[in-house]
Scaffold this active site. Structure first.
Site: not given
Ligand code: F6P
Length: 553
Positions: A208, A214, A267-268, A353, A384, A516
């Site tokens: 965005k 990254e 974004g999410r 977030e 398990h 950051k």
């Protein structure tokens, strides 16, 4: 209404008093007392059933929780969300993921401009782009067909499309194959590129902001890989497209096409936008449209269902009930569907977030716990590994079980026995958490197995299950794109309602910034030679050891 006022409202105080009264009530007894409990505490809408009967609630609890929602004005905030008001106050933005799946005839204005035509245009571009792949006429710079697509993005620019393409992989198109790279760890891209060749690979760089470190570094590495295998830089650029709200940056980087997103899409919450391009490529545009239709159906339900029959609001209130009145600090989501194996990771970002915040919309401390830690693993695997704690551990962990009645079609090795085993386990786990096993029951079992008195006494405390552990079961008829769209939107609106109840701005994420900033300060020190120390002693010590280890000392 600000939260400190909310916590003093009659509804909040009444809930506190009510909690004291029913905290010890046993779900087992509630089921025995009321044969209609399942009917009373379940909501079905459009092939998606929410069974919340195994929660520690009575009709009075739900009435009081709904009174709380009324006092927090959830309905008013819902209206503001859908109307495109700038409810993301710290970033001064509208929050309009619902516009991305609104009916084409709808009209939603941001700053006086209707956004629906922009959405329609973006969708049409996605359609024609993805259809060109599925017709087989999408070729790379050297004329070879593009057979593989690598999505580079992180957080909301990765988790949603990845989760959806994994969930619906049984209906993936044979080509292109879609892979996802998010981590700045070079191993991630390296592994994603295994078996691929530049001439038949397309990268989608999804960001965005187009400033995320990254994604930028991975995109640069991908470009180097393309340049090493293609005739020239121009040819390489033809193998990269961008999805972004920052077209200028993307064009500077050098891409052959740019798909727009907008600042009013968080974004999410963005998988419904052009961020969903890899979904359309992997599954076909019709599947993407069905996903949108499912979300639209849930939007409609959220807007129109009466509050006591409203699935997202119910889920939100139950979550608040456990966080704020029972002190639950985590919440598990356990899909009994291998296809949904990335759903917990996706929901972690969506919930944590959004509502992992300690100050309210007005900048004041929130006086009650907000988002719990969300976690999960698919069942039956989780049984398990982690269910021991859910059944007999000390914390109270409410669970969402997600089950699918009909298994995946087109599976050559499919058999009813395993599908039945999967569902039986889902139902059994929620029943076991609810019922538990009393000391008397455990003792009777041990005695029936022939253990002597001493052995029974020794084992008994370990064989007791306290029970009364709450869960909600979300049952889908089948895992289709439409149902998945409904399911995701159900959680989106749950998150929204909880944000309103806690008076949070669910749509910013300032908490990711400090790390950051520090990473930018620390990174040069990994590359530099000797220098004066400028960080805390731990960071300095770790930097020194990293250098030693790298140099084999
Ligand atoms: O750093 C957090 C975050 O901003 C998320 O909210 C977002 O989904 C992710 O980074 C990726 O951001 P972008 O799409 O701008 O690269």
């Amino acid at each position: 209404m600000s939260h400190d006022k909310l916590s003093q409202t009659p509804a909040w105080l009444a809930l506190q008093a009510h909690h004291a009264e029913i905290a010890e009530a046993k779900l087992r007894d509630l089921f025995e007392q009321d044969p209609e409990r399942f009917a009373r505490f379940s909501i079905e809408a459009d092939g998606l059933l929410l069974d919340f009967s195994k929660n520690r609630v009575t009709a009075e609890t739900m009435a009081l929780l709904h009174a709380l929602a009324a006092q927090a004005d959830v309905a008013g905030w819902r209206g503001r969300l859908f109307a495109g008001e700038r409810i993301n106050v710290t970033e001064d933005r509208a929050v309009l993921h619902v516009a991305l799946r609104a009916p084409a005839a709808a009209s939603i204005a941001v700053d006086g401009e209707d956004v629906i035509p922009k959405v329609s245009t973006a969708l049409e571009r996605m359609r024609s782009f993805s259809e060109s792949f599925h017709r087989g006429d999408r070729r790379g710079a050297t004329g070879l067909p593009i057979t593989d697509v690598v999505n580079i993005g992180i957080g909301g620019s990765d988790l949603g499309p990845l989760m959806v393409t994994e969930a619906l992989r049984h209906q993936a198109r044979p080509s292109p194959r879609v892979r996802f790279v998010s981590n700045v760890d070079p191993a991630h891209l390296n592994r994603a590129l295994e078996g691929l060749t530049p001439a038949s690979t397309l990268f989608i760089v999804v960001s965005k902001s187009f400033t995320t470190q990254e994604t930028r570094l991975n995109a640069e590495a991908a470009r180097r890989w393309l340049r090493a295998g293609l005739p020239n830089d121009q040819a390489s650029a033809e193998h990269i497209v961008a999805v972004t709200a920052n077209g200028a940056r993307a064009r500077d980087f050098g891409v052959s096409a740019c798909f727009d997103m907008w600042d009013w899409v968080g974004g999410r919450f963005s998988l419904w936008s052009t961020v969903g391009l890899p979904i359309a490529l992997a599954l076909g545009f019709e599947a993407f449209e069905e996903l949108l239709a499912g979300a639209r159906a849930m939007d409609e339900h959220f807007l129109t269902a009466p509050h006591e029959a409203n699935q997202p609001l119910t889920l939100a209130l139950l979550g608040l009930w456990y966080s704020d009145f029972f002190g639950a600090q985590s919440h598990a989501v356990v899909p009994y569907s291998q296809a949904l194996h990335r759903l917990p990771a996706y929901l972690q970002q969506a919930e944590m977030e959004s509502n992992g915040k300690a100050v309210d919309r007005d900048g004041r401390p929130v006086p009650v716990p907000t988002s719990p830690i969300l976690w999960g693993e698919p069942g039956t695997n989780a049984q398990h590994a982690v269910f021991q704690l859910l059944h007999q551990g000390t914390p109270l962990v409410p669970v969402d079980f997600i089950a699918v009645a009909r298994g995946e079609p087109g599976d050559e090795t499919r058999d009813d026995t395993r599908e039945d085993a999967l569902l039986a386990n889902a139902l059994a786990q929620s029943a076991a958490l609810m019922r538990g096993k009393s000391a008397a029951e455990a003792q009777a079992e041990l005695e029936a197995a022939g253990l002597d008195e001493a052995a029974v006494a020794k084992l008994l405390p370990h064989k007791v299950f306290p029970g009364n552990r709450p869960s909600t079961t979300i049952l889908l008829d089948a895992l289709t794109p439409r149902r998945l769209g409904q399911l995701i939107a159900l959680y989106e609106h749950k998150i929204f309602c909880q944000g309103v109840l806690w008076n949070l701005n669910s749509f910013d994420q300032w908490g990711v910034e400090l790390g950051k900033q520090l990473a930018a300060e620390i990174q040069p020190d990994l590359a530099s030679g000797p220098r004066e120390s400028r960080h805390d002693a731990s960071t300095e010590g770790l930097l020194a050891r990293i250098k030693d280890y790298r140099e084999g000392r």
